[in-house]
Design a protein around this motif. Structure first.
Motif, PDB file in Angstrom:
ATOM      1  N   PRO A   1      27.661  67.930  82.982  1.00 15.20           N
ATOM      2  CA  PRO A   1      28.956  67.391  82.557  1.00 15.20           C
ATOM      3  C   PRO A   1      29.464  66.353  83.563  1.00 15.20           C
ATOM      4  CG  PRO A   1      28.933  69.777  82.337  1.00 15.20           C
ATOM      5  CD  PRO A   1      27.697  69.406  83.094  1.00 15.20           C
ATOM      6  N   THR A   2      29.725  65.147  83.087  1.00 16.63           N
ATOM      7  CA  THR A   2      30.212  64.067  83.948  1.00 16.63           C
ATOM      8  C   THR A   2      31.324  63.310  83.244  1.00 16.63           C
ATOM      9  OG1 THR A   2      28.861  62.190  83.182  1.00 16.63           O
ATOM     10  CG2 THR A   2      27.807  63.761  84.700  1.00 16.63           C
ATOM     11  N   ARG A   3      31.909  62.352  83.952  1.00 20.55           N
ATOM     12  CA  ARG A   3      32.949  61.503  83.387  1.00 20.55           C
ATOM     13  C   ARG A   3      32.365  60.310  82.629  1.00 20.55           C
ATOM     14  NH1 ARG A   3      36.604  58.859  87.720  1.00 20.55           N
ATOM     15  NH2 ARG A   3      36.655  60.972  88.586  1.00 20.55           N
ATOM     16  N   LEU A   4      31.057  60.213  82.534  1.00 18.08           N
ATOM     17  CA  LEU A   4      30.422  59.098  81.834  1.00 18.08           C
ATOM     18  C   LEU A   4      30.354  59.365  80.334  1.00 18.08           C
ATOM     19  CD1 LEU A   4      27.396  58.267  84.184  1.00 18.08           C
ATOM     20  CD2 LEU A   4      29.794  57.534  84.364  1.00 18.08           C
ATOM     21  N   LEU A   5      30.321  58.283  79.573  1.00 16.23           N
ATOM     22  CA  LEU A   5      30.170  58.367  78.126  1.00 16.23           C
ATOM     23  C   LEU A   5      28.995  57.484  77.725  1.00 16.23           C
ATOM     24  CD1 LEU A   5      31.826  59.909  75.975  1.00 16.23           C
ATOM     25  CD2 LEU A   5      33.051  57.782  75.514  1.00 16.23           C
ATOM     26  N   ASP A   6      28.113  58.007  76.860  1.00 14.99           N
ATOM     27  CA  ASP A   6      26.914  57.286  76.446  1.00 14.99           C
ATOM     28  C   ASP A   6      27.224  56.247  75.373  1.00 14.99           C
ATOM     29  OD1 ASP A   6      24.508  58.730  77.729  1.00 14.99           O
ATOM     30  OD2 ASP A   6      25.697  60.372  76.920  1.00 14.99           O
ATOM     31  N   TRP A   7      26.635  55.064  75.529  1.00 12.52           N
ATOM     32  CA  TRP A   7      26.725  53.995  74.547  1.00 12.52           C
ATOM     33  C   TRP A   7      25.345  53.356  74.394  1.00 12.52           C
ATOM     34  CZ3 TRP A   7      31.399  52.928  72.089  1.00 12.52           C
ATOM     35  CH2 TRP A   7      32.515  53.571  72.621  1.00 12.52           C
ATOM     36  N   THR A   8      25.212  52.488  73.419  1.00 11.14           N
ATOM     37  CA  THR A   8      23.968  51.767  73.233  1.00 11.14           C
ATOM     38  C   THR A   8      24.265  50.339  72.792  1.00 11.14           C
ATOM     39  OG1 THR A   8      21.884  51.650  71.975  1.00 11.14           O
ATOM     40  CG2 THR A   8      23.776  52.645  70.867  1.00 11.14           C
ATOM     41  N   TYR A   9      23.380  49.431  73.170  1.00 15.14           N
ATOM     42  CA  TYR A   9      23.482  48.056  72.673  1.00 15.14           C
ATOM     43  C   TYR A   9      23.019  47.967  71.216  1.00 15.14           C
ATOM     44  CZ  TYR A   9      23.952  46.281  77.495  1.00 15.14           C
ATOM     45  OH  TYR A   9      24.382  46.007  78.766  1.00 15.14           O
TER      46      TYR A   9
ATOM     47  N   ASP B   1      45.093  51.949  84.319  1.00 13.36           N
ATOM     48  CA  ASP B   1      43.812  52.450  83.826  1.00 13.36           C
ATOM     49  C   ASP B   1      42.965  51.302  83.290  1.00 13.36           C
ATOM     50  OD1 ASP B   1      43.800  55.171  84.360  1.00 13.36           O
ATOM     51  OD2 ASP B   1      44.962  55.659  82.568  1.00 13.36           O
ATOM     52  N   PHE B   2      41.670  51.462  83.371  1.00 14.85           N
ATOM     53  CA  PHE B   2      40.738  50.477  82.823  1.00 14.85           C
ATOM     54  C   PHE B   2      39.445  51.194  82.478  1.00 14.85           C
ATOM     55  CE2 PHE B   2      40.241  50.453  87.442  1.00 14.85           C
ATOM     56  CZ  PHE B   2      38.873  50.599  87.608  1.00 14.85           C
ATOM     57  N   ALA B   3      38.604  50.513  81.746  1.00 17.26           N
ATOM     58  CA  ALA B   3      37.285  51.041  81.413  1.00 17.26           C
ATOM     59  C   ALA B   3      36.253  49.981  81.772  1.00 17.26           C
ATOM     60  CB  ALA B   3      37.190  51.382  79.929  1.00 17.26           C
ATOM     61  N   LEU B   4      35.099  50.427  82.220  1.00 16.30           N
ATOM     62  CA  LEU B   4      34.013  49.489  82.495  1.00 16.30           C
ATOM     63  C   LEU B   4      32.702  50.067  81.992  1.00 16.30           C
ATOM     64  CD1 LEU B   4      32.055  50.387  85.126  1.00 16.30           C
ATOM     65  CD2 LEU B   4      34.110  49.789  86.389  1.00 16.30           C
ATOM     66  N   PHE B   5      31.759  49.166  81.742  1.00 15.82           N
ATOM     67  CA  PHE B   5      30.442  49.543  81.250  1.00 15.82           C
ATOM     68  C   PHE B   5      29.393  49.176  82.296  1.00 15.82           C
ATOM     69  CE2 PHE B   5      32.989  49.136  77.457  1.00 15.82           C
ATOM     70  CZ  PHE B   5      32.520  50.137  76.628  1.00 15.82           C
ATOM     71  N   PHE B   6      28.427  50.083  82.481  1.00 12.28           N
ATOM     72  CA  PHE B   6      27.343  49.775  83.413  1.00 12.28           C
ATOM     73  C   PHE B   6      26.028  50.338  82.897  1.00 12.28           C
ATOM     74  CE2 PHE B   6      28.555  53.973  84.910  1.00 12.28           C
ATOM     75  CZ  PHE B   6      27.378  54.543  85.399  1.00 12.28           C
ATOM     76  N   GLU B   7      24.960  49.675  83.293  1.00  9.22           N
ATOM     77  CA  GLU B   7      23.621  50.062  82.859  1.00  9.22           C
ATOM     78  C   GLU B   7      22.986  50.990  83.884  1.00  9.22           C
ATOM     79  OE1 GLU B   7      21.823  46.248  82.583  1.00  9.22           O
ATOM     80  OE2 GLU B   7      22.610  45.829  80.580  1.00  9.22           O
ATOM     81  N   PRO B   8      22.419  52.102  83.432  1.00  8.84           N
ATOM     82  CA  PRO B   8      21.759  53.024  84.364  1.00  8.84           C
ATOM     83  C   PRO B   8      20.398  52.490  84.768  1.00  8.84           C
ATOM     84  CG  PRO B   8      21.436  53.785  82.138  1.00  8.84           C
ATOM     85  CD  PRO B   8      22.325  52.567  82.044  1.00  8.84           C
ATOM     86  N   PRO B   9      19.821  53.031  85.820  1.00 13.45           N
ATOM     87  CA  PRO B   9      18.430  52.693  86.116  1.00 13.45           C
ATOM     88  C   PRO B   9      17.519  53.225  85.018  1.00 13.45           C
ATOM     89  CG  PRO B   9      19.171  54.522  87.493  1.00 13.45           C
ATOM     90  CD  PRO B   9      20.376  54.011  86.772  1.00 13.45           C
ATOM     91  N   SER B  10      16.381  52.589  84.841  1.00 11.95           N
ATOM     92  CA  SER B  10      15.435  53.019  83.796  1.00 11.95           C
ATOM     93  C   SER B  10      14.677  54.251  84.281  1.00 11.95           C
ATOM     94  CB  SER B  10      14.471  51.879  83.459  1.00 11.95           C
ATOM     95  OG  SER B  10      15.176  50.789  82.915  1.00 11.95           O
TER      96      SER B  10
ATOM     97  N   GLY C   1      20.309  52.236  76.191  1.00  5.77           N
ATOM     98  CA  GLY C   1      21.561  52.889  76.518  1.00  5.77           C
ATOM     99  C   GLY C   1      22.255  52.359  77.754  1.00  5.77           C
ATOM    100  N   PHE C   2      23.569  52.554  77.779  1.00  2.00           N
ATOM    101  CA  PHE C   2      24.361  52.321  78.976  1.00  2.00           C
ATOM    102  C   PHE C   2      25.600  53.195  78.905  1.00  2.00           C
ATOM    103  CE2 PHE C   2      25.724  49.442  75.797  1.00  2.00           C
ATOM    104  CZ  PHE C   2      26.852  48.713  76.131  1.00  2.00           C
ATOM    105  N   PHE C   3      26.430  53.163  79.954  1.00  5.56           N
ATOM    106  CA  PHE C   3      27.530  54.105  80.093  1.00  5.56           C
ATOM    107  C   PHE C   3      28.868  53.393  80.215  1.00  5.56           C
ATOM    108  CE2 PHE C   3      24.146  56.544  82.603  1.00  5.56           C
ATOM    109  CZ  PHE C   3      23.749  57.295  81.516  1.00  5.56           C
ATOM    110  N   SER C   4      29.927  54.115  79.849  1.00  2.00           N
ATOM    111  CA  SER C   4      31.280  53.690  80.198  1.00  2.00           C
ATOM    112  C   SER C   4      31.865  54.697  81.171  1.00  2.00           C
ATOM    113  CB  SER C   4      32.176  53.579  78.960  1.00  2.00           C
ATOM    114  OG  SER C   4      32.392  54.852  78.366  1.00  2.00           O
ATOM    115  N   VAL C   5      32.816  54.233  81.970  1.00  2.00           N
ATOM    116  CA  VAL C   5      33.466  55.106  82.939  1.00  2.00           C
ATOM    117  C   VAL C   5      34.897  54.623  83.126  1.00  2.00           C
ATOM    118  CG1 VAL C   5      32.772  53.757  84.982  1.00  2.00           C
ATOM    119  CG2 VAL C   5      33.236  56.205  85.206  1.00  2.00           C
TER     120      VAL C   5
END
Length: 276
Positions: free
Chosen positions: A93-101, A173-182, A192-196
């Motif tokens: 369980p983390t504060r990240l949320l999964d997204w996809t391009y 408050d703000f939201a940002l998107f970042f790409e995880p390592p492969s 996939g990538f994440f929002s936080v």
């Protein structure tokens, strides 16, 4: 209009690729992050929020113990963003949320669980380019320096070294998107990538409600789900591809051979907790 209910497969295609044309490039390049959910009533809540109770103080303990017991070779660097990416990937369980391009990957997760085919599904589409225009100057500057639209873990680590610093970097408050390592083929295949967000207790639904120009919701009526599911399978957008390995193969075969007239109790790794 922030929400649209599609009426056919053709209508769905138009909505998935709405605003994809980039006149500067002369190419179709969508700037949306997509997340598919099999029930349109599901919220954009992180797995940390879904723990329930007084979950916020548990976050550092979860991460500390994950780092203690996980093999150090799992991460490329010893940074909070690498560790969070790995932890999210493996189900902590983390504060990240999964997204996809990929709108089709999101569509898969909206139609993967056939036990919920009596419920309308939904695809959230959030414009990450416009979202990042609302970032604090320190973070926008990093994107501008790199000429990037989305952070990598390396870029984010250079700009913000801790979750405490993330909370202090802006007044709002703000939201940002970042790409995880492969980490493995699953992340690569799911595109996939994440929002936080800086506040782990803030639901992205709440923040997006204040910024209606950033997002769209595509409602998938339950009556269309079987057609969409069959066409995705024909296009090879399946668990076999998105979850490489025997577990994904088994999930795909189990759904393929389930009768349409019944509602077997299936459990999908991508359902709710890992939807994209």
């Amino acid at each position: 209009m922030q929400e649209v209910t599609v009426t056919s497969w053709a209508h769905l295609q138009d909505e998935l690729f709405e605003d994809a044309w980039n006149s500067e490039l002369g190419r179709f390049r969508s700037r949306y992050a997509f997340r598919g959910l099999s029930d349109s009533h599901y919220q954009l809540e992180t797995t940390l929020i879904r723990l329930g109770g007084n979950y916020a103080p548990l976050e550092p303990h979860l991460l500390r113990n994950f780092k203690k017991h996980a093999r150090r070779s799992v991460v490329e660097q010893d940074s909070i963003w690498h560790w969070l990416s790995v932890a999210q990937h493996y189900g902590l369980p983390t504060r990240l949320l999964d997204w996809t391009y990929s709108p089709y990957v999101a569509l898969h997760f909206a139609t993967a669980n056939i036990t919920l085919f009596d419920q309308d599904g939904v695809i959230w589409a959030v414009n990450y380019l416009k979202t990042h225009q609302l970032l604090p100057r320190q973070l926008r500057k990093k994107l501008d320096e790199e000429g990037a639209n989305v952070f990598t873990v390396e870029m984010l680590s250079a700009a913000v070294s801790s979750l405490q610093e993330l909370m202090r970097v802006g007044r709002d408050d703000f939201a940002l998107f970042f790409e995880p390592p492969s980490i493995d083929d699953r992340i690569t295949n799911q595109f996939g990538f994440f929002s936080v967000m800086p506040d782990s207790t803030c639901s992205l639904n709440q923040w997006l409600a204040q910024h209606p120009h950033l997002w769209r919701r595509i409602i998938i009526p339950s009556s269309l789900k079987w057609e969409i599911r069959d066409k995705l399978d024909q296009a090879n957008i399946t668990e076999r591809v998105l979850f490489p390995g025997l577990d994904g193969l088994s999930l795909w075969l189990k759904r393929q051979y389930s009768p349409k007239s019944e509602r077997p109790a299936l459990c999908f790794a991508g359902e709710v907790e890992r939807s994209a």
